[in-house]
Design a protein around this motif. Structure first.
Motif, mmCIF file in Angstrom:
data_model
loop_
_atom_site.group_PDB
_atom_site.id
_atom_site.type_symbol
_atom_site.label_atom_id
_atom_site.label_comp_id
_atom_site.label_asym_id
_atom_site.label_seq_id
_atom_site.Cartn_x
_atom_site.Cartn_y
_atom_site.Cartn_z
ATOM 1 N N UNK A 45 126.059 140.500 90.759
ATOM 2 C CA UNK A 45 127.098 139.928 90.031
ATOM 3 C C UNK A 45 128.374 140.772 89.462
ATOM 4 N N UNK A 46 127.957 142.049 89.793
ATOM 5 C CA UNK A 46 128.887 143.003 88.943
ATOM 6 C C UNK A 46 130.366 142.867 89.870
ATOM 7 N N UNK A 47 130.260 142.819 91.015
ATOM 8 C CA UNK A 47 131.590 142.530 91.734
ATOM 9 C C UNK A 47 132.403 141.429 91.210
ATOM 10 N N UNK A 48 131.762 140.111 90.747
ATOM 11 C CA UNK A 48 132.350 138.873 90.396
ATOM 12 C C UNK A 48 132.925 139.294 88.949
ATOM 13 N N UNK A 49 132.145 140.241 87.934
ATOM 14 C CA UNK A 49 132.610 140.393 86.830
ATOM 15 C C UNK A 49 134.022 141.335 86.906
ATOM 16 N N UNK A 51 136.252 141.672 89.217
ATOM 17 C CA UNK A 51 137.287 141.013 89.874
ATOM 18 C C UNK A 51 137.879 140.141 88.636
ATOM 19 N N UNK A 52 136.686 139.314 87.923
ATOM 20 C CA UNK A 52 137.534 138.360 86.816
ATOM 21 C C UNK A 52 138.094 139.176 85.875
ATOM 22 N N UNK A 53 137.527 140.236 85.685
ATOM 23 C CA UNK A 53 138.434 141.020 84.420
ATOM 24 C C UNK A 53 139.712 141.719 84.921
ATOM 25 N N UNK A 54 139.884 141.738 86.065
ATOM 26 C CA UNK A 54 141.091 142.579 86.689
ATOM 27 C C UNK A 54 142.121 141.422 87.297
ATOM 28 N N UNK A 55 141.746 140.179 86.837
ATOM 29 C CA UNK A 55 142.548 138.790 87.555
ATOM 30 C C UNK A 55 144.100 139.350 86.947
ATOM 31 N N UNK A 56 144.924 139.201 88.198
ATOM 32 C CA UNK A 56 146.402 139.419 87.635
ATOM 33 C C UNK A 56 146.783 140.833 88.044
ATOM 34 N N UNK A 57 145.888 141.811 88.473
ATOM 35 C CA UNK A 57 146.364 142.934 88.816
ATOM 36 C C UNK A 57 146.298 142.968 90.404
ATOM 37 N N UNK A 58 147.234 144.043 91.147
ATOM 38 C CA UNK A 58 147.049 143.975 92.508
ATOM 39 C C UNK A 58 146.000 145.084 92.875
ATOM 40 N N UNK A 59 145.234 144.506 93.759
ATOM 41 C CA UNK A 59 143.834 145.331 94.042
ATOM 42 C C UNK A 59 143.768 145.626 95.509
ATOM 43 N N UNK A 60 143.052 146.648 95.698
ATOM 44 C CA UNK A 60 142.803 147.216 96.920
ATOM 45 C C UNK A 60 141.556 147.702 96.972
ATOM 46 N N UNK A 61 140.643 146.899 97.821
ATOM 47 C CA UNK A 61 139.225 147.226 98.079
ATOM 48 C C UNK A 61 138.952 148.169 99.199
ATOM 49 N N UNK A 62 137.623 149.205 98.525
ATOM 50 C CA UNK A 62 137.160 150.209 99.642
ATOM 51 C C UNK A 62 136.035 150.117 99.540
#
Ligand code: NZQ
Ligand code: ZN
Length: 381
Positions: A45-49, A51-62
């Motif tokens: 569940x850490x990933x979901x937390x 992504x929820x906290x960074x809603x609205x940011x431009x994200x790149x995942x590695x």
């Protein structure tokens, strides 16, 4: 006490639900790269937390920074980071994810190959700012400038020091999903970090001794309780803070340091894939034994203050302190002997040879060279 300069710039954000603080720490206009390990954060569940906290940011995942992070993997992240022009990185995972991220952050603005920075950190002149959500209490990487990177091609594992995380978020609840073996290795790693900065010689700093002993004593108290209750919030909070405090410079002010156990341990990991904490559990009692004359006064102090060993001759007390250390690691469920893992002479010869070729002199006495490393490794059989 030796002269020292102390400055630790990492902001610690600690406690339940604190991943949501991410949004208050990173400005909205940043292009944020998120770096991950193999996927534990997806199941707990850490990933979901995040992504929820960074809603609205431009994200790149590695994804895919493996335990004992490999330069071969990190080069791919550097390429993506350069192409995407990311300007902030958040490592979400254990020490390996964060260590890898420290190199990625320094290598994105660097024109040549990232491995050059590991071999020669003086080439690091700038880095993309980065932070961490630490999910495994062990390395202290969340509040230090160190990183340890492996090279598959050359079978090498080296540490370098550069930049600190801008902030690190520690939510003890994220540790509830840790497998018992990783907890055992994390406790052993934390214990040995303290010992590397403490078990040299007495009379340097009364305060550093007491701080170091405070961490050691806390670990010996909580380890059996964590084994029973790995989802107890207060126990995991204490464990998490022990790991951070053990390697963020707080117990190193003005005192000599050892680190020979770690340097030999890195060779065992790169040659045999041993998990970092377990390599240390095998090596530390042997380092103490082989260097017991040089470290005698401090081993006696450690034995008395951590294990209440007060009776018998000095020789008897030193031997008991070392035996208690080994049984503490065994009680965590870790191997403490190389022979249990079928590691023997061939590996010992290889490490001796590597150390001789590199001309190393580890330890507070600068006397752990290839020959002494051999004696220590033989003592682990
Ligand atoms: O990769 P994922 O899927 O995330 O799984 C990891 C990995 O398999 C898993 N894990 C982490 N958090 C979890 C979890 N599983 C379930 N729930 C969670 N909350 O644990 C496994 C091991 O992770 P890793 O990051 O490799 O462990 P650790 O934090 O012990 O890091 C070890 C690395 O750090 C270096 C070591 O040499 C080794 O390469 N060190 C770094 C130091 C530093 N930066 O100052 C100092 C240390 O002495 C150490 O050398
Ligand atoms: Zn360590």
């Amino acid at each position: 006490m030796n002269n020292f300069i102390f400055q630790n710039p990492t902001k610690l954000i600690f406690g339940k639900g604190s991943i949501s603080e991410l949004t208050n720490e990173i400005s909205k206009d940043k292009k944020v790269m998120l770096t991950f390990g193999g996927g534990s954060v997806k199941t707990n569940g850490v990933y979901n937390q995040v992504v929820a906290a960074l809603k609205g940011y431009t994200l790149v995942e590695f994804w895919g920074i493996e335990p004992n992070p490999k330069i071969e993997t990190l080069r791919k992240a550097v390429e993506i980071g350069k192409a995407e022009k990311v300007d902030f990185i958040v490592a979400v995972g254990g020490g390996s994810t964060l260590d890898g991220t420290k190199l990625i952050a320094a290598a994105i603005p660097y024109a040549s190959d990232a491995w050059e920075l590991v071999l020669n950190p003086k080439l690091i002149t700038t880095a993309i700012p980065f932070a961490s959500i630490m999910t495994l209490p062990a390395t202290g990487s969340e509040m230090n400038a160190g990183a340890v990177i492996s090279n598959l091609a050359t079978q090498e594992k080296f540490a370098f020091h550069a930049y600190y995380p801008q902030f690190s978020i520690l939510d003890p609840e994220v540790t509830y999903s840790l497998p018992p073996f990783q907890i055992a290795c994390g406790i052993a790693d934390t214990f040995v970090h303290v010992m590397e900065q403490y078990l040299t010689f007495p009379g340097q700093s009364l305060l550093m001794d007491r701080w170091a002993e405070g961490i050691l004593k806390t670990l010996t108290e909580i380890a059996p309780e964590i084994d029973e209750n790995p989802q107890d919030y207060d126990l995991m909070s204490n464990y998490m803070l022990c790991a951070t405090m053990a390697l963020n410079g707080f117990i190193a002010m003005g005192v000599a340091q050892d680190w020979a156990t770690h340097m030999i341990g890195h060779e065992l990991t790169v040659l045999h894939g041993l998990t970092h904490g377990e390599s240390l559990a095998i090596l530390l009692p042997a380092t103490m034994t082989v260097l017991s004359e040089q470290k005698k006064a401090k081993i006696l102090q450690y034995g008395e203050r951590i294990w209440n060993i007060t009776k018998g001759t000095e020789g008897v007390r030193v031997a008991e302190a070392i035996a208690r250390t080994e049984s503490f690691f065994s009680s965590l469920g870790l191997h403490t002997r190389l022979s249990e893992l079928n590691i023997g002479e061939e590996t010992i010869a290889e490490i001796e040879d590597r150390f001789n070729k590199r001309g190393v002199k580890f330890g507070e006495g600068k006397n752990v060279n290839g020959a002494v490393a051999r004696v220590i490794l033989e003592c682990c059989l």
